[in-house]
Structures are given as C-alpha cells and as structure tokens.
Scaffold this active site. Structure first.
Site, PDB file in Angstrom:
ATOM      1  N   PHE A  73       0.862  -1.296   0.036  1.00  0.00           N
ATOM      2  CA  PHE A  73      -0.039   0.082  -0.096  1.00  0.00           C
ATOM      3  C   PHE A  73       1.022   1.198  -0.024  1.00  0.00           C
ATOM      4  O   PHE A  73       0.712   2.188  -0.772  1.00  0.00           O
ATOM      5  CB  PHE A  73      -0.959   0.011   1.136  1.00  0.00           C
ATOM      6  CG  PHE A  73      -1.801   1.184   1.069  1.00  0.00           C
ATOM      7  CD1 PHE A  73      -2.756   1.310   0.244  1.00  0.00           C
ATOM      8  CD2 PHE A  73      -1.906   1.802   2.358  1.00  0.00           C
ATOM      9  CE1 PHE A  73      -3.569   2.711   0.253  1.00  0.00           C
ATOM     10  CE2 PHE A  73      -2.728   3.167   2.475  1.00  0.00           C
ATOM     11  CZ  PHE A  73      -3.682   3.486   1.174  1.00  0.00           C
ATOM     12  N   ASP A  90      -7.178  -2.309  17.349  1.00  0.00           N
ATOM     13  CA  ASP A  90      -8.056  -3.228  17.474  1.00  0.00           C
ATOM     14  C   ASP A  90      -9.643  -2.564  17.445  1.00  0.00           C
ATOM     15  O   ASP A  90      -9.800  -1.514  18.083  1.00  0.00           O
ATOM     16  CB  ASP A  90      -7.853  -4.112  18.751  1.00  0.00           C
ATOM     17  CG  ASP A  90      -8.559  -5.315  18.801  1.00  0.00           C
ATOM     18  OD1 ASP A  90      -9.921  -5.118  19.021  1.00  0.00           O
ATOM     19  OD2 ASP A  90      -8.148  -6.251  18.566  1.00  0.00           O
ATOM     20  N   ILE A  91     -10.215  -3.339  17.222  1.00  0.00           N
ATOM     21  CA  ILE A  91     -11.914  -2.535  17.081  1.00  0.00           C
ATOM     22  C   ILE A  91     -12.456  -2.131  18.322  1.00  0.00           C
ATOM     23  O   ILE A  91     -13.231  -1.363  18.632  1.00  0.00           O
ATOM     24  CB  ILE A  91     -12.911  -3.742  16.353  1.00  0.00           C
ATOM     25  CG1 ILE A  91     -13.946  -3.199  16.083  1.00  0.00           C
ATOM     26  CG2 ILE A  91     -13.146  -4.865  17.126  1.00  0.00           C
ATOM     27  CD1 ILE A  91     -13.954  -2.198  14.625  1.00  0.00           C
ATOM     28  N   SER A 140     -14.993  -6.327  -5.095  1.00  0.00           N
ATOM     29  CA  SER A 140     -14.366  -7.157  -6.366  1.00  0.00           C
ATOM     30  C   SER A 140     -15.379  -7.121  -7.382  1.00  0.00           C
ATOM     31  O   SER A 140     -16.753  -7.327  -7.194  1.00  0.00           O
ATOM     32  CB  SER A 140     -14.096  -8.565  -5.779  1.00  0.00           C
ATOM     33  OG  SER A 140     -13.672  -9.235  -6.967  1.00  0.00           O
ATOM     34  N   THR A 197     -15.947  -9.899  -8.669  1.00  0.00           N
ATOM     35  CA  THR A 197     -16.679 -11.139  -8.550  1.00  0.00           C
ATOM     36  C   THR A 197     -18.125 -11.028  -8.099  1.00  0.00           C
ATOM     37  O   THR A 197     -18.886 -11.901  -8.335  1.00  0.00           O
ATOM     38  CB  THR A 197     -15.776 -12.022  -7.541  1.00  0.00           C
ATOM     39  OG1 THR A 197     -15.852 -11.447  -6.201  1.00  0.00           O
ATOM     40  CG2 THR A 197     -14.387 -12.142  -7.870  1.00  0.00           C
ATOM     41  N   TYR A 228     -15.494 -16.579  -1.786  1.00  0.00           N
ATOM     42  CA  TYR A 228     -14.669 -15.373  -1.836  1.00  0.00           C
ATOM     43  C   TYR A 228     -15.769 -14.113  -2.689  1.00  0.00           C
ATOM     44  O   TYR A 228     -16.218 -13.210  -1.837  1.00  0.00           O
ATOM     45  CB  TYR A 228     -13.519 -15.122  -2.669  1.00  0.00           C
ATOM     46  CG  TYR A 228     -12.969 -13.756  -2.837  1.00  0.00           C
ATOM     47  CD1 TYR A 228     -12.577 -12.811  -2.006  1.00  0.00           C
ATOM     48  CD2 TYR A 228     -13.134 -13.207  -4.275  1.00  0.00           C
ATOM     49  CE1 TYR A 228     -11.983 -11.677  -1.989  1.00  0.00           C
ATOM     50  CE2 TYR A 228     -12.508 -11.859  -4.489  1.00  0.00           C
ATOM     51  CZ  TYR A 228     -12.284 -11.290  -3.462  1.00  0.00           C
ATOM     52  OH  TYR A 228     -11.694  -9.831  -3.854  1.00  0.00           O
ATOM     53  N   LYS A 278     -17.917 -11.055  -0.719  1.00  0.00           N
ATOM     54  CA  LYS A 278     -17.989  -9.767  -1.075  1.00  0.00           C
ATOM     55  C   LYS A 278     -19.480  -9.076  -1.694  1.00  0.00           C
ATOM     56  O   LYS A 278     -19.748  -8.098  -1.199  1.00  0.00           O
ATOM     57  CB  LYS A 278     -17.042  -9.498  -2.577  1.00  0.00           C
ATOM     58  CG  LYS A 278     -15.604  -9.457  -2.219  1.00  0.00           C
ATOM     59  CD  LYS A 278     -15.148  -8.391  -1.074  1.00  0.00           C
ATOM     60  CE  LYS A 278     -13.759  -8.637  -1.016  1.00  0.00           C
ATOM     61  NZ  LYS A 278     -13.372  -7.380  -0.077  1.00  0.00           N
ATOM     62  N   TYR A 282     -13.024  -4.060  -7.924  1.00  0.00           N
ATOM     63  CA  TYR A 282     -11.724  -4.151  -8.655  1.00  0.00           C
ATOM     64  C   TYR A 282     -11.685  -5.487  -9.437  1.00  0.00           C
ATOM     65  O   TYR A 282     -12.340  -6.571  -8.984  1.00  0.00           O
ATOM     66  CB  TYR A 282     -10.315  -4.384  -7.629  1.00  0.00           C
ATOM     67  CG  TYR A 282     -10.077  -3.249  -6.879  1.00  0.00           C
ATOM     68  CD1 TYR A 282      -9.712  -2.118  -7.350  1.00  0.00           C
ATOM     69  CD2 TYR A 282     -10.427  -3.126  -5.505  1.00  0.00           C
ATOM     70  CE1 TYR A 282      -9.271  -0.958  -6.586  1.00  0.00           C
ATOM     71  CE2 TYR A 282     -10.396  -2.306  -4.704  1.00  0.00           C
ATOM     72  CZ  TYR A 282      -9.630  -0.994  -5.219  1.00  0.00           C
ATOM     73  OH  TYR A 282      -9.638   0.110  -4.336  1.00  0.00           O
TER      74      TYR A 282
END
Length: 146
Positions: free
Chosen positions: A10, A31-32, A91, A93, A116, A120, A139
C-alpha cells in the site's frame, strides 16, 4: 495474511502511483475494541482474505474473516453520532458471470462463483443497509498478477 507485506504494498502504491507518502496520510492501526477511543473521520476497509481458490477450499474461514470483521466494524460505526464516510474494497466477482461485457456498475449481481465472491456480495449488501456514507470499489484484480 502477511500484514507487513500488505502495508508495504500500500505504501509503495501511494508513493509510485499517487506521489504520496504514508507520512502525508493520518492513519491508525488499532483493534476494533479501541474504536471508541478515536475520532474517526473516515474508514477505508481493505481487510479481507482474497484468494478465490483458497476460498473454495476453506469457505468457513472466508466467511468468518470477511463477513465477521465487517460486521464488527459496522456495529461500531452504527454507534457513532455522525455519519462516517466508508470506502469498501470489493471485487468484480460480485457480478458472477455477467450477461454482457464489458461489465459496468449497473450490472446486477449474479450467483457468485466462489465463497470469496459470496462474501463480497454479502459485505456490499450489509454496507448498503448501514447508515454510513459509503462506496464500494469493485476491482478486477486488486493485488496484481500472482
């Protein structure tokens, strides 16, 4: 997942593609459970398992990680007293096998072809039902050739 590699990728993207450095972006890793200790001005959610083949072999871990982490985050976002801008790394997908090519963002979701893709799709549906100001970036290949 190797977080150090992901963070370095990144940083390199920001530097090479956008002429930015991590020093020019205020960001925090936490952390959350620490969410309430920060004034959150925006969220960019890149955290997800992302290998289609692996998702077929280990679908439960994909649902647990991809949906579970988002549910935890959205639970905290809903507690905020202000709308938090939210960018979700999704994605293409989510389109499954589209009716026409090239596909565009108006194409309907089709049956996902992997766990996957299913995660998404479910993540985007959850985000759309949340009151945050959000956008999903879809993406075709978010990490590059493997």
């Amino acid at each position: 997942m190797n977080w150090d590699t992901s963070i370095e990728n990144f940083k390199n993207y920001l530097k090479l593609e956008r002429g930015l450095s991590m020093n020019s972006i205020e960001s925090y890793e936490f952390d959350i459970i620490q969410f309430k200790n920060f004034i959150i001005k925006g969220i960019i959610h890149f955290a997800a398992l992302k290998a289609v083949g692996e998702s077929v072999q280990n679908p439960v871990s994909y649902y647990k990680n991809n949906l579970g982490s988002l549910l935890n985050l959205l639970t905290e976002v809903e507690k905020a007293t202000v709308s938090i801008p939210f960018i979700f790394s999704s994605s293409c997908t989510v389109y499954g096998m589209p009716d026409t090519l090239p596909v565009n963002e108006d194409a309907p979701f089709k049956k996902a072809e992997s766990p996957y893709g299913e995660t998404k799709q479910e993540c985007e549906i959850l985000i759309s039902k949340n009151l945050c100001n959000s956008i999903s970036l879809r993406y075709f290949n978010p990490i590059g050739s493997h």
